[in-house]
Design an enzyme around this catalytic site. Structure first.
Site, short mmCIF file in Angstrom:
data_model
loop_
_atom_site.label_atom_id
_atom_site.label_comp_id
_atom_site.label_asym_id
_atom_site.label_seq_id
_atom_site.Cartn_x
_atom_site.Cartn_y
_atom_site.Cartn_z
N CYS A 131 0.84 -1.18 0.00
CA CYS A 131 0.00 0.00 0.00
C CYS A 131 0.88 1.25 0.00
CB CYS A 131 -0.87 -0.04 1.25
SG CYS A 131 -2.10 1.25 1.33
N CYS A 132 0.62 2.16 -0.95
CA CYS A 132 1.30 3.46 -0.89
C CYS A 132 0.30 4.53 -1.26
CB CYS A 132 2.55 3.50 -1.77
SG CYS A 132 2.22 3.49 -3.53
N SER A 133 0.80 5.72 -1.54
CA SER A 133 -0.10 6.86 -1.75
C SER A 133 -1.16 6.56 -2.80
CB SER A 133 0.72 8.07 -2.15
OG SER A 133 -0.13 9.16 -2.36
#
Lengths: 104, 443
Positions: free
Chosen positions: A7-9
């Protein structure tokens, strides 16, 4: 089959790392499903995946996400910044697998 | 060096935690995620606006340009309609998106919240006349109202629920049926709060709520076009990124209503053939200031790709393609740029210099102001032209800025390369020593 998500931006840079991890999994003959998810969709994703690894740039979400995941008895951890930058699929896959062991 | 240490300490211990809290704060998260809902409509819609205004002079002799101009002249209302119904009503999407995200974060009925927020927005921003809704506040001038109304309607629903002000059903009623009554009180509550407020503003000040809200936010929006504000916003973004925190995620999240209010005014002026008012827009931010991502790292990535050291070369080459699409996590964490004192100065300086040069170039009219919203992942050279209505002067500016960034990064990159090289050699000699030490044993 075990399911991991990163999960990232926006799920963009993690999707590159996912490719490397998938390659590493294939090389080891492992059957795992690995996906990249933007942080807006974390809550849906944690329902159906077994474990989550967080991009270091959104580490400020870690405590929040861990609390949410704990309700589902699942684990979230941040990825080591250097491993992330170097896109070390092997190392991050190891981290995910270790987390899976702990959860199981 | 002492100043640097103090600065890093400040970022790590003060700014970082605050930014983290902001980034995790539910209203700010809902703001960012809600705007994302509206984005595809705005991007494609603004694309159509450009099609409706061909980049040719009215008296062009170019056959293609002539045909395009004539076609548009004959069918303008038909062509512009999809723009009106996408970018032209973006505040409606925004209010629904923000309410949906905020309600979801409270684990409330999200789609119900989105619908309630849409109704609240229409109630205050579009009083119907003769069975038609006036659309004048559906675009840029309604953005802040859309946002406030979304917060208000969700919080109101939440508070009503919290204090159990609801239509109570006997226990025998199945939960799904009971839930269908859940939104009745909030709808009524909006009627008796927002509607009288709207009537009061209309009769007392002879304006609608969006006009009043815009008057309040006007100083903020005007300030956004000034160089100090732009540099302030970008420095905040840079310092956070230097500490390894996704600065844009937080800063752009908060800036997005301003970006959209600005670009929407620009698009309207463009469509009407008037002077474009606003300088500070998303294409300006993404494709002039942050070429290749935060810190304008694309130039650094190019330098690294030809480095003499294996480490920098491999990270550089790996980072080039993502960098071309404005994604720079690989170089940020791989080089690394994050917390790297040698690269701190160019990392902060390059975007500031870009901002100053672009500000002058746009303000003096050498390059056009942006009129279209683009995906932030568009390659900078293309995105710049796209944002400016396919004016390729904008791409030239981006190219010039990249060359300047190359020069800014170069000496610092060389210094860092030396450090890495010394390290690589030390490791290599270390390895050889172990090998030679090990060999006799094998022999």
């Amino acid at each position: 089959m075990k399911k991991i998500f990163l999960c990232c931006s926006a799920g963009m840079s993690t999707s590159m790392l996912v490719k490397k991890m998938e390659q590493a999994a294939v090389d080891r003959g492992l059957e795992v499903k690995i996906d990249a998810v933007g942080m807006a969709n974390f809550e849906q994703a944690i329902e159906s995946y077994d474990v989550c690894l967080l991009g270091p740039q959104i580490k400020f979400k870690l405590a929040d996400f861990q609390a949410h995941a704990a309700k589902l008895h699942k684990r979230v951890e941040a990825i080591d910044p250097m491993a992330y930058g170097m896109m070390k699929g092997e190392q991050v896959l190891d981290q995910a697998l270790a987390l899976l062991e702990e959860t199981a | 060096m002492k100043l640097y240490d103090q600065l890093i300490q400040f970022v790590e211990q003060k700014l970082g935690p605050i930014a983290g809290k902001l980034g995790a704060q539910r209203h700010i998260t809902a703001l960012r995620d809600g705007f994302l809902v509206a984005m595809p409509f705005i991007i494609v819609g603004s694309f159509i606006l450009i099609f409706a205004n061909p980049p040719f002079a009215a008296d062009t002799t170019n056959a293609f340009g002539r045909a395009w101009l004539d076609f548009v002249a004959a069918h303008r209302p038909t062509i512009v309609m999809p723009w009106t119904m996408s970018m032209g009503i973006m505040s409606l999407f925004i209010t629904m998106g923000v309410a949906y995200s905020l309600a979801k974060s409270y684990q409330m009925d999200a789609i119900g919240a989105a619908a309630l927020s849409a109704m609240s927005f229409l109630l205050v921003a579009a009083p119907e006349k003769g069975w038609a809704l006036p659309l004048n506040h559906f675009a840029g001038t309604g953005i802040f109202t859309a946002l406030l109304v979304a917060y208000f309607s969700v919080e109101l629903t939440r508070i009503l629920k919290k204090y159990n002000i609801t239509i109570r059903m006997p226990e025998q009623v199945p939960p799904a049926i009971a839930a269908s009554f859940a939104l009745l009180v909030p709808v009524l509550a909006i009627f008796v709060t927002l509607y009288p407020l709207s009537l009061f503003v209309q009769s007392g000040f002879d304006m609608q709520i969006p006009d009043a809200v815009m008057t309040i936010f006007k100083p903020l929006v005007s300030a956004s076009n000034s160089l100090p504000a732009i540099i302030g916003a970008l420095l905040l973004c840079q310092l956070l990124w230097f500490a390894g925190i996704h600065g844009a995620n937080i800063v752009v999240g908060i800036l997005s209503p301003i970006f959209l209010a600005n670009i929407s005014a620009n698009a309207a002026a463009y469509a009407a053939g008037e002077t474009i008012p606003n300088l500070f827009t998303q294409p300006f931010w993404d494709f002039y200031i942050f070429i290749g991502g935060a810190g304008a790292t694309l130039s650094l990535v190019i330098l690294m790709s030809f480095s003499k050291t294996a480490h920098l070369r491999s990270v550089g080459r790996m980072s080039f393609l993502p960098g071309a699409f404005q994604i720079n996590e690989p170089v940020m964490f791989g080089a690394p740029v994050v917390m790297n004192p040698t690269l701190f100065i160019p990392f902060v300086m390059a975007p500031v210099v870009n901002a100053i040069i672009a500000y002058v170039a746009v303000n003096t009219g050498i390059v056009d102001k942006a009129i279209a919203v683009t995906p932030w992942t568009a390659p900078a050279l293309i995105g710049a032209a796209w944002g400016a209505g396919w004016a390729f002067k904008a791409s030239i500016l981006t190219a010039v800025l990249m060359v300047i960034d190359l020069m800014i990064y170069y000496p610092f990159f060389k210094a860092y390369e030396k450090q890495v090289m010394a390290q690589e050699q030390a490791t290599a000699t270390g390895a050889t020593k172990t090998e030679t030490a090990g060999n006799p044993a094998i022999a």
